[in-house]
Design an enzyme around this catalytic site. Sequence first.
Site: not given
Length: 261
Positions: A124, A182, A120-121
């Site tokens: 970004h 997100e 997920h990070e």
Amino acid sequence: MKFRILCALLIIFSLTACATSPMGRTQLVFMPDNEVDAMGLQAFSDLKQGKKISQDTKENQFVTCVTDAITREVGGTWEVVVFEDATLNAFALPGNKIGVHTGLVELVDNQDQLASVIGHEIGHVQARHSNERMSQKLGAQMGISLIAAVAAPTTPMGQTAVSLLGVGAQYGVIMPFSRLHESEADMIGVELMAKAGFNPAESVTLWQKMAQASQGAQPAEFLSTHPSHETRIDDLRAHLPKATALMQQARAAGKNPKCAK
């Protein structure tokens, strides 16, 4: 006055550029990526100087094993640091820097749950969300001052700049990514972890654990820039068939991480 405003607008528009996120969404970004990367590098350097770094060998090996498997899917050289911090957090910064808090390491049950957060990070960063947010919030005319601002994170301008990178909470300023960012990072991340051979179904379990850990402290979704835990879990479940197929392809190709906590 009107002429000056018109000139300023023309300069901004001349510097703007349309990009496409990994999920196919059109983005407006005009900050030079090398400047955003430089900000990420400076912010990460400041964090390493200001926060305690974990010396736990087993903990570091676990985090590095998971991170290495995922970053191989995106390429480049990445630095990962485990910080002694009880909060349930991890982050990735432009410039290929990753920070993981010990509180998150303690929360996860296995490699797949940690992979869901790391993916997920990195999502970004892959989607250039920091650049997009800086472009939207600050404008091209402030770009030159941003790098100097990040070098002085305790100043008001520095706090604003660092918060836009996604680590603002470290300096007492919280500017979370938008719901759109997100959700997009969730989808990118679950595909990245699956391509590395991790089990994407554990992303659902991870967010269920996060919801339980928050103990109802999360505000209602319409008051928050983040998706609610329920929305996030539902979206991830809907994406599981595609992600599971990617995992099966990865494992057939010999990708089967074995990172022991």
